[in-house]
Design a protein around this motif. Sequence first.
Motif, short mmCIF file in Angstrom:
data_model
loop_
_atom_site.label_atom_id
_atom_site.label_comp_id
_atom_site.label_asym_id
_atom_site.label_seq_id
_atom_site.Cartn_x
_atom_site.Cartn_y
_atom_site.Cartn_z
N TYR A 74 0.84 -1.19 0.00
CA TYR A 74 0.00 0.00 0.00
C TYR A 74 0.89 1.26 0.00
O TYR A 74 0.64 2.20 -0.76
CB TYR A 74 -0.90 -0.03 1.24
CG TYR A 74 -1.62 1.26 1.50
CD1 TYR A 74 -2.76 1.62 0.77
CD2 TYR A 74 -1.16 2.14 2.50
CE1 TYR A 74 -3.40 2.81 1.01
CE2 TYR A 74 -1.80 3.34 2.75
CZ TYR A 74 -2.93 3.67 1.99
OH TYR A 74 -3.57 4.85 2.23
N ASN A 75 1.94 1.26 0.83
CA ASN A 75 2.86 2.41 0.88
C ASN A 75 3.48 2.68 -0.49
O ASN A 75 3.55 3.82 -0.96
CB ASN A 75 4.00 2.15 1.88
CG ASN A 75 3.51 2.27 3.32
OD1 ASN A 75 2.42 2.82 3.56
ND2 ASN A 75 4.27 1.75 4.26
N SER A 76 3.96 1.59 -1.11
CA SER A 76 4.58 1.73 -2.43
C SER A 76 3.60 2.32 -3.44
O SER A 76 3.94 3.18 -4.25
CB SER A 76 5.05 0.36 -2.94
OG SER A 76 6.38 0.15 -2.58
N SER A 144 8.86 8.88 6.38
CA SER A 144 7.42 9.17 6.25
C SER A 144 7.03 9.13 4.77
O SER A 144 7.88 9.30 3.89
CB SER A 144 7.12 10.55 6.81
OG SER A 144 7.62 11.54 5.94
N LEU A 145 5.76 8.90 4.52
CA LEU A 145 5.29 8.86 3.13
C LEU A 145 5.48 10.21 2.42
O LEU A 145 5.99 10.25 1.29
CB LEU A 145 3.83 8.43 3.07
CG LEU A 145 3.55 6.96 3.41
CD1 LEU A 145 2.06 6.65 3.29
CD2 LEU A 145 4.34 6.03 2.51
N PRO A 146 5.09 11.34 3.06
CA PRO A 146 5.28 12.62 2.36
C PRO A 146 6.74 12.87 1.99
O PRO A 146 7.03 13.39 0.91
CB PRO A 146 4.79 13.65 3.38
CG PRO A 146 3.85 12.92 4.26
CD PRO A 146 4.39 11.52 4.34
N GLY A 147 7.66 12.48 2.89
CA GLY A 147 9.08 12.66 2.62
C GLY A 147 9.50 11.88 1.39
O GLY A 147 10.19 12.38 0.49
N PHE A 219 16.47 4.68 -2.45
CA PHE A 219 15.98 5.76 -1.59
C PHE A 219 14.94 5.25 -0.59
O PHE A 219 14.86 5.74 0.53
CB PHE A 219 15.42 6.90 -2.42
CG PHE A 219 16.50 7.64 -3.16
CD1 PHE A 219 17.35 8.49 -2.49
CD2 PHE A 219 16.69 7.44 -4.52
CE1 PHE A 219 18.38 9.14 -3.15
CE2 PHE A 219 17.70 8.09 -5.19
CZ PHE A 219 18.56 8.94 -4.51
N ALA A 220 14.19 4.23 -1.02
CA ALA A 220 13.22 3.64 -0.09
C ALA A 220 13.97 3.05 1.10
O ALA A 220 13.46 3.02 2.21
CB ALA A 220 12.44 2.56 -0.81
N LEU A 230 8.65 0.49 2.13
CA LEU A 230 8.11 0.27 0.78
C LEU A 230 8.35 -1.18 0.38
O LEU A 230 9.20 -1.87 0.95
CB LEU A 230 8.75 1.23 -0.23
CG LEU A 230 8.54 2.72 0.01
CD1 LEU A 230 8.98 3.52 -1.22
CD2 LEU A 230 7.08 3.06 0.32
N LEU A 231 7.64 -1.61 -0.63
CA LEU A 231 7.65 -3.02 -1.01
C LEU A 231 9.06 -3.58 -1.30
O LEU A 231 9.40 -4.65 -0.79
CB LEU A 231 6.72 -3.24 -2.20
CG LEU A 231 6.40 -4.69 -2.53
CD1 LEU A 231 5.78 -5.40 -1.33
CD2 LEU A 231 5.46 -4.77 -3.72
N PRO A 232 9.88 -2.88 -2.10
CA PRO A 232 11.21 -3.47 -2.39
C PRO A 232 12.02 -3.72 -1.12
O PRO A 232 12.72 -4.74 -1.02
CB PRO A 232 11.88 -2.40 -3.26
CG PRO A 232 10.76 -1.64 -3.86
CD PRO A 232 9.69 -1.63 -2.82
#
Lengths: 280, 347
Positions: A74-76, A144-147, A219-220, A230-232
Motif C-alpha cells: 500500500y505504501n509503495s 514518512s510517506l510525504p518525505g 531511496f526507499a 516500501l515493497l522493495p
Amino acid sequence: MKTLYLALKYLAIALWSAFVVFPFLWALTTSFKSANGVTGGATWIPWVQYEPSLQGWQSLFGGVGGINVVKPFYNSLVVTLSASVISITLGTLAAYALSRFTFRFLWMRNSDITFFFISQRIMPPIVLAIPFFLMLRSLGLLDSLPGLILVYVALLMPIAVWVMVDFFNGVPRGLDEMAWMDGCNPIITFWRVILPNALPGLVVAGMFCIIFGWNDFFFAFTLTFTETQLLPVAIVSLNSSVTPWWSLSAAALVSIAPLVVLAFVVERFLSKGGLAGAVR
Amino acid sequence: MAEIRLAKLAHSYGNGTNALKPLDMTWRDGGTYALLGPSGCGKSTMLNIISGLLKPSEGRVLFDGQDVTDKDTGARNIAQVFQVPVIYRSMTVGENLAFPLVCRRVPTPRIKARVEAIAERLGLSRHLNSRAVALTADQKQLISLGRGLVREDVSAVLLDEPLTVIDPQMKFELRKILKDINREFRLTMVLVTHDQNEALTFADTVVVMNHGEVIQAGTPQELFERPATTHVGTFIGSPAMNFLPAVREGDRVLVPGAGLSRTAPADLPTTDLTLAFRPEHAVAGGPLAGTVTRIWFEGADQVLALSVGDASLRIRAVAGAETVGAIVRFDVPQDCLRLYHQGRLVA
C-alpha cells in the motif's frame, strides 16, 4: 518462401516468448514449493514432481518466518502514484513552457535548461543520498510517506520533462497559433488543444515514472527506518541466512503484478492506435 | 469585416535581415487581395503581422481605423488558414467548427446554429460527428476556413498558401468555394501565394512582393498589361514577358538588329534601357522576322521561341505548321511595347 518466412518468424517469437516467460514460470512454481521442493534440481509439474505448498504465500501475510507485505504494498502504491501524478503534472507544464517559450537564465537557454533536468538522472543516486537525508531530516519528513513522495518527485520529474518536451516539440506550433486566433488564452490552448495531442506522451511519461518509482530500492531503503516501509525493502527483509526462495518468489510476483497490469493497459492503448498519428 | 491599413509598416528579424521594408497599404473592407512573390519575399511575415502572431519592428496596423498593433491575436478576431491543414485532432468536425465560439463564450444554441449553417455551406454537414483527422486534406482546409467563418464578425480571413497541399483537381474547386464565400459573406480576404494563377484568378488586387518590398499592387489586368518592373513582368504571365536590351537613337528607342522600336519620351536617359512586350501581344505577319528555335504546344496555342538578330524572344501564336528553323513574320503593336529604364517601367 512465404511459409518459410512465417515459420522462422513464429519460431523466433516462440523462442523470445520462452526467454521472457521462463523466469515468471520459475518464480510461479517456486512460490508454491517448500524447502524440500527447491532442492534437487528444477521441477515444473505440481503433485507429480513436487508437493505444492502455500508456505511462501502465507509468509507474505504474516506467516511463519515472513512479514506482512500488505502495508508496504500500500505504501509503495501511495508513494509511486502520488509522486508520478505530481511529477507528470509539474513536468508537463514545465515541458510545455520549455517547448513553446524562450527562456534565458545566465548563459543557459531552453535546451540547456532541459538538459539540466535530465542531468539530474545522470549522476549516480548515491550522490543524492546524503543531501536528501539531511533535507528530509531538517523538514522532519524522514521515514514518512510525504518525505518519500517529495524525493520521488525530484527523481521522476526529470523523466516527465524529458519525455514531454520531445512530445510537445512534435506538436506543430501552428496549432497554438490557430488556438490563439480562435480566441483561446494560453491556459485553454494548453489544456484543450495541445495536451490532447500529447496524450501518448503523457502515457509514456506516466509509464516511465511508475516503473522507476515502483522499482526504486535505494531511496526507499536509505530514507526510511521502521515506520514506513516500501515493497522493495520489505521483500529484501524477507531474506535470511537460509534463502527462502518460496517466499521471495511469491513476493517477486506480488511486486511485479502492478507493472504487468500497467503493461497490459498501455499495450491496449497503443494497439488501439493511441500513439499512431500523435502529430499530424 | 474590416478595412485593414498598414501604416509605415516594416519588420526586421533579430539577425538584422529586413523581412519587410517600410510600406503603406490599405485593404478595403470586403476586398480580395493576393500577396504574390517567391519564397522568402516577406509575404508570410506581412500576414503574421496582420494576424498578430508577429509584432512589427516599426509602423502600425489599423483595423477600421483602430490601432491593433499591440493587441494580441485573439483580440483581433482574425481567421487564418495555414499551408498545412491545422485541425484539432482530438475533436470532431463539429467541435472543431464550434471551438472559436466556445472560446468566446457564445451561448450553446447560437453555436449549434452557426456550426450547422457553416457546415452546410462548406459541404461538411454529414461529417459533423466524424473525427476531424479522418477527413481528406481539402476537407481539413475547409474546417480551418469554417472556424473563421463561424464568427460572424471576423475582421478578415488570411489564407497562407492554403492550396499547396491540395490535389490539383480539388484546388480549382476550393478556389471557387473561397471566391463564392467572399461574395456571400463580404469578407476581407488576403491570400498569400507564390502561384501566379492562384493570385490572378482569386484576387481583385494582387500585391507583388520581392525582397521584403512591395513592387506593384494592382488588378490582375494592370499587372499583366503594365508590369511596374522587369521582375513583375517575368514573374507574372506564362511564358514570361520578353525583355530586350535597347538603345536610344534620337527620338526613338530600338532593339539593335531586331527591328523593334518605339518613340522615346523626352527626358529618357540613354543607357540601361529595355524594350518589352508580352508573347501574347505579338500578331502574325508584319515587318519583324525571326527564326524558330523551339516550339511548345499549349492546346489551341503554341509558344514559339525565336531568334531575332542577336535577341531571343517568345511569341504566342495559333497552333500552325511552323517548324524549328522556319522564318516567322510577326509584329508588335506600338501600344503593347513597354519601355524600362534600370528595370523600372518608364512608358
